[in-house]
Write an enzyme that holds these catalytic residues in place. Sequence first.
Site, PDB file in Angstrom:
ATOM      1  N   GLU A   1      -1.988   5.760  -2.193  1.00  0.00           N
ATOM      2  CA  GLU A   1      -2.079   6.593  -0.981  1.00  0.00           C
ATOM      3  C   GLU A   1      -3.019   7.779  -1.144  1.00  0.00           C
ATOM      4  O   GLU A   1      -3.239   8.405   0.052  1.00  0.00           O
ATOM      5  CB  GLU A   1      -0.502   7.449  -1.057  1.00  0.00           C
ATOM      6  CG  GLU A   1       0.450   6.363  -0.646  1.00  0.00           C
ATOM      7  CD  GLU A   1       0.919   5.644  -1.478  1.00  0.00           C
ATOM      8  OE1 GLU A   1       0.572   5.336  -2.642  1.00  0.00           O
ATOM      9  OE2 GLU A   1       1.972   4.614  -1.071  1.00  0.00           O
TER      10      GLU A   1
ATOM     11  N   ALA B   1       2.886   0.044   3.165  1.00  0.00           N
ATOM     12  CA  ALA B   1       3.129   0.250   4.586  1.00  0.00           C
ATOM     13  C   ALA B   1       2.356  -0.847   5.631  1.00  0.00           C
ATOM     14  O   ALA B   1       1.390  -1.428   5.055  1.00  0.00           O
ATOM     15  CB  ALA B   1       2.613   1.839   5.117  1.00  0.00           C
TER      16      ALA B   1
ATOM     17  N   GLY C   1       3.944   1.690  -0.847  1.00  0.00           N
ATOM     18  CA  GLY C   1       5.471   1.517  -0.522  1.00  0.00           C
ATOM     19  C   GLY C   1       5.989   0.136  -1.260  1.00  0.00           C
ATOM     20  O   GLY C   1       7.219   0.157  -1.424  1.00  0.00           O
TER      21      GLY C   1
ATOM     22  N   GLU D   1       7.060   1.407  -4.481  1.00  0.00           N
ATOM     23  CA  GLU D   1       8.132   2.268  -4.392  1.00  0.00           C
ATOM     24  C   GLU D   1       9.564   1.457  -4.166  1.00  0.00           C
ATOM     25  O   GLU D   1      10.440   1.849  -4.777  1.00  0.00           O
ATOM     26  CB  GLU D   1       7.774   3.280  -3.221  1.00  0.00           C
ATOM     27  CG  GLU D   1       6.573   4.405  -3.518  1.00  0.00           C
ATOM     28  CD  GLU D   1       6.585   5.225  -2.263  1.00  0.00           C
ATOM     29  OE1 GLU D   1       5.839   4.782  -1.256  1.00  0.00           O
ATOM     30  OE2 GLU D   1       6.568   6.430  -2.735  1.00  0.00           O
TER      31      GLU D   1
END
Length: 703
Positions: A126, A62, A103, A106
């Site tokens: 995270e 992120a 992210g 991901e």
Amino acid sequence: MSSASYTTRGAIAVITLDNPPVNGLGYELRRGILDGLDRAEADPAVKAVVLVGAGRGFSGGADIREFTTPKMYAEPTLRTVIRGIEAGSKPVVAALHGMAMGGGLELALGCHFRVAAPGTQVGLPEVKLGLLPGAGGTQRLPRAVGVETALNLIVSGATVAVEQLRGTALVDAIAEGNLLEAAVAFAEKAVAEKRKPTLLRDVAVSYPNAEGFFQFARTGVGAVSKGYPAPLKCVDAVASAAAQPFEEGLRTERSLFLQLIDSPESKALRHAFFAERAASKIPDVPEDTPTRAIRSAAVIGAGTMGGGIAMSFANAGIPVMVLEVKQEALDKGLATVRKNYESSAKKGKLTAAQVEERTRLVRPTLSYADIAQADVVVEAVFEDMGIKESVFRTLDEVMKPGAILATNTSTLDVNRIARATRRPQEVIGTHFFSPAHVMKLLEVVRGEKTAKDVLATVMELAKKLKKTAVVSGVCDGFIGNRMIEQYSRQAGFLLEEGALPKQIDGALEKWGLAMGPFRMADLAGNDVGWLIRKRRYVEKPHVKYPRLADRVCEMGRFGQKTGAGWYRYEAGKRDAIPDPAIEELVVSYSKELGVQRRKISEEEIVERCIYALVNEGARILEEGIALRASDIDVVYLTGYGFPPFRGGPMFAADTAGLYNVVRSMKRFAANPHGDPGFWKPAPLLERLAAEGKTFNAPAETRP
Ligand SMILES: NC(=O)c1ccc[n+]([C@@H]2O[C@H](COP(=O)([O-])OP(=O)(O)OC[C@H]3O[C@@H](n4cnc5c(N)ncnc54)[C@H](O)[C@@H]3O)[C@@H](O)[C@H]2O)c1
């Protein structure tokens, strides 16, 4: 402006993630990727797509700059981008180098294939912010690498090199040489061979006795994650990957993620993360302020602190001379340095070669002439103004022009020390914490004359020494110790009123502190506080101090180093054993004061001790000693064992609500044995409470 560029190489479309410094998946980048995917889908000449990162890596996750803005949640979210990949008809290859974190990983897991450069770091960190991967990571990673490996990675937030996951579906190929070319070739081959692209969502998770395994994992993780809900929710999310169909698992992940993002613990951890970053910024010292080169250092005094400070320099590869007045003290100091390094080697933290290298970097001297060319000198002699002034007069005589002259004083006036020289602009405080080679916190004390480039240089140096630097103005005790004095006073009053040391320590440790006030005092040495109090009795005769601590010192009970303090200690052990002698002393002291002892609740203990910190913190903020409330939090998180899930004392007060904090203070002020003056809310606190505001700007506390 889009942060993703689109090009084609023959039949392969290449979408390049380009959002420096780490290709954070901000709104523009997310949109850029999706636009690129749409374009590739619409172009019949394109047969496959490669996603690659520009610069240092694929993606760090992120975009933290978006954390406090609505953009973070704006569509397309990362989940939408991944759905875009999955809904397309053309295979997408993620080309990974540098790092694919959070992210970023991901996103890669959402692609059909993954080609990685050697050494690429992958992880889902995270949990460290009290969260879990919220874009399918908990569902896709178990499908890629297996349930156990995925669980370990997600619960720990650890980063691993991609080679460690070779042979799993996380990496289809490790490509030596030019990564983009390799990924394009991989895509072309997949197209030519009509290789059926597999999405991880379509892979079945098979794990025999999954239920038993997750039950076992919950027990283990629960035991080590007290105070932190995220690790257990990570287990739940991975368990749902094994127990539920993919879409349902995604929904479970989402709902667990939403529970966590609103949890006070995650808010506190995110606050701590941003607070640490903010601490390096000084409003009137621009980030491009030129700094001085620090290639060599000197330390004056080879005692407890001098030795540790010298080790900090050596650990950073900076040669350091240690100066003492007497050969004996020098020998002793250097022997301790060597002993510390050797014990690190025994624990496997250093190699024998590293011990040699670092010990070699620390060189002893009795002569100021030997240190004259050092770029920075840190004074760590006895805490005595006369001695420090004389050391600084000598430093002024001998040190080369432009050398930074730093003092490690904990309580003395840095401005006065600076006035002992003809170059007060070069003088600064560097307040290390004990043990200096271990503790992360460094209070950087800015004198009234300290030059901006000196301050900027020391902040930069702190990073090289792997310290977290927080700027403090000049005052007695600076930020941390000035506050802790009020906390210790309050702990002392609690003893007088009815509590025992183990009860006070127990309540605060249960609340999350690494160590309660009495265990901490025994560790630091009760004589340190005694000396300060004796000075206070003269300087501030009107201020009420709990005097029981003096009695403990008069008995020679200085703490661990004398085998007894507020507790007793067995030789060679650090366990604090409650001592009936102290309990008798406490009870009889209350009688002496004429105080009827009462049962004090854990809640009262915690509130009184923590709000004592908060009230002094508010004064420190108001006086401009700290630049921002979050700096105070960083001091406590990195130097005083404050629990990260509480976010620091000022954040804890914000969380409780300043209105409630003030109400509690009023209640404590009404205590017949209490000190109403102590509980007068600092004007800043009173004002913020009345206005319904917080110490930390809302932007710093929002998700
Ligand atoms: N001990 C702590 O926890 C701690 C923490 C933060 C800051 N400090 C500060 O650091 C400084 C040093 O504290 P310490 O605990 O290391 O003390 P210490 O007594 O362990 O060491 C002081 C050393 O300075 C040497 N010394 C004295 N006068 C000298 C001189 N004129 N020239 C050269 N060397 C001289 C002494 O021989 C001794 O080895 C003090 O200002 C103290 O307030 C201490």
